[in-house]
Design a protein around this motif. Structure first.
Motif, PDB file in Angstrom:
ATOM      1  N   CYS A   1      41.401  45.484  47.162  1.00 32.77           N
ATOM      2  CA  CYS A   1      41.677  45.376  48.593  1.00 32.77           C
ATOM      3  C   CYS A   1      41.576  43.941  49.084  1.00 32.77           C
ATOM      4  N   LEU A   2      40.638  43.174  48.546  1.00 33.43           N
ATOM      5  CA  LEU A   2      40.492  41.790  48.986  1.00 33.43           C
ATOM      6  C   LEU A   2      41.697  40.954  48.579  1.00 33.43           C
ATOM      7  N   PHE A   3      42.174  41.168  47.344  1.00 35.28           N
ATOM      8  CA  PHE A   3      43.291  40.367  46.841  1.00 35.28           C
ATOM      9  C   PHE A   3      44.634  41.086  46.949  1.00 35.28           C
ATOM     10  N   ARG A   4      44.618  42.335  47.412  1.00 35.95           N
ATOM     11  CA  ARG A   4      45.837  43.120  47.636  1.00 35.95           C
ATOM     12  C   ARG A   4      46.740  43.151  46.409  1.00 35.95           C
ATOM     13  N   ALA A   5      46.153  43.492  45.262  1.00 35.54           N
ATOM     14  CA  ALA A   5      46.921  43.487  44.016  1.00 35.54           C
ATOM     15  C   ALA A   5      46.201  44.312  42.964  1.00 35.54           C
ATOM     16  N   PRO A   6      46.937  44.735  41.925  1.00 31.14           N
ATOM     17  CA  PRO A   6      46.301  45.382  40.783  1.00 31.14           C
ATOM     18  C   PRO A   6      45.412  44.402  40.028  1.00 31.14           C
TER      19      PRO A   6
END
Length: 301
Positions: free
Chosen positions: A192-197
């Motif tokens: 969620c913080l980096f918005r990525a897998p």
């Protein structure tokens, strides 16, 4: 053992399908629309070991009073947002001999359940990667299918020990729940913080941040008196530092899809406990602020 599964979504549907296949006496407490679909189409589970549809006995809250009083086992699989309604719906099914086994994320659910059903509630947890599809089928994405229950309840263990479910009987169920909480919170923060897998975060140079997140969530568990075992720590590190991994957390998937999330019971409750224990969790706090801000923006649209 008469088993009532509260919810037939990803978790309840996947585990419930395995119990039905093993011949257990299972009913699903669901909303009217889901009940109608289950009665019409059955319960379909797409899993790595096969794709099959089986009949499923669906019950709505309005119909529950017609059932014989007191199920032996009530497995609560709803998400946190549905817990209060589920407690009220399931009351007629809980008798003096009923065991209530919640497998929700985090630990915030234990208080309300114990208040509603004193002396009936056990700790428990589940590990599974699954989703409920638009066509009503449940898709189990990996072979991971684990239910952990506390030691000292042989009838419960026997009921859940079926093909397709890896049953773990834990002598320290609270410690096991903290280990899972630390893991899912760490994965939720990273995604969620980096918005990525996971793989994309690592490729972008984020491994040091990933390890810092793991240290934060595990520090809260340790301060609470339930330090994460070395084996659990290594599993967490292996999952969250796997190069090229497409894995994301369910919290992240709900967030980007605009669905209600479990941010408060998974991240919010952990952050609150960290404050109470004097543990600094800056990355967790940043993520929680971001997720809450996102929810506020969506609410005004």
């Amino acid at each position: 053992m008469r088993i009532l599964i509260v919810g037939a979504g990803a978790t309840g549907g996947a585990f419930g399908a395995r119990l039905v296949d093993a011949g257990r006496d299972v009913a699903f407490l669901v909303r009217p629309a889901r009940a109608e679909a289950l009665r019409r189409d059955g319960l379909r589970l797409r899993a790595p070991d096969g794709d099959a549809t089986r009949p499923a006995r669906a019950i709505t809250a309005a119909e529950l009073h017609r059932e014989p009083a007191g199920f032996d086992l009530v497995i609560v699989t709803v998400k946190a947002a549905g817990l209060d309604a589920a407690i009220e719906d399931v009351r007629p099914a809980v008798g003096p001999g009923t065991v209530v086994l919640p497998v929700l994320n985090g630990m915030a659910h234990l208080g309300p359940l114990e208040e509603a059903f004193p002396g009936r509630v056990l700790g428990g947890l589940a590990h599974i990667v699954a989703s409920l599809e638009d066509d009503g089928a449940v898709t189990q994405l990996t072979d991971l299918s684990v239910v952990t229950v506390p030691a000292g309840h042989p009838a419960l263990a026997e009921a859940l020990d079926v093909p397709g479910i890896d049953l773990v009987v834990s002598p320290d169920i609270t410690g096991a729940m903290w280990e899972k909480w630390a893991f899912i919170a760490a994965m939720g923060v990273v995604c969620c913080l980096f918005r990525a897998p996971i793989g994309a975060v690592l490729e972008a140079g984020g491994e040091a941040h990933v390890r810092a997140v793991i240290a934060e969530t595990e520090a809260v568990a340790a301060a609470a008196g339930h330090p994460v075992s070395a084996a659990s720590h290594e599993r967490t590190v292996a999952v969250l530092t796997a190069t090229g991994s497409p894995v994301t957390s369910s919290l992240y998937r709900d967030l980007v899809a605009g669905r209600p999330t479990e941010a408060e019971p998974v991240l919010g409750d952990l952050a609150a406990r960290a404050r109470g224990l004097g543990v600094a969790v800056p990355l967790l706090d940043l993520t929680l602020t971001q997720v809450r801000a996102d929810a506020l923006q969506r609410a005004t649209r």
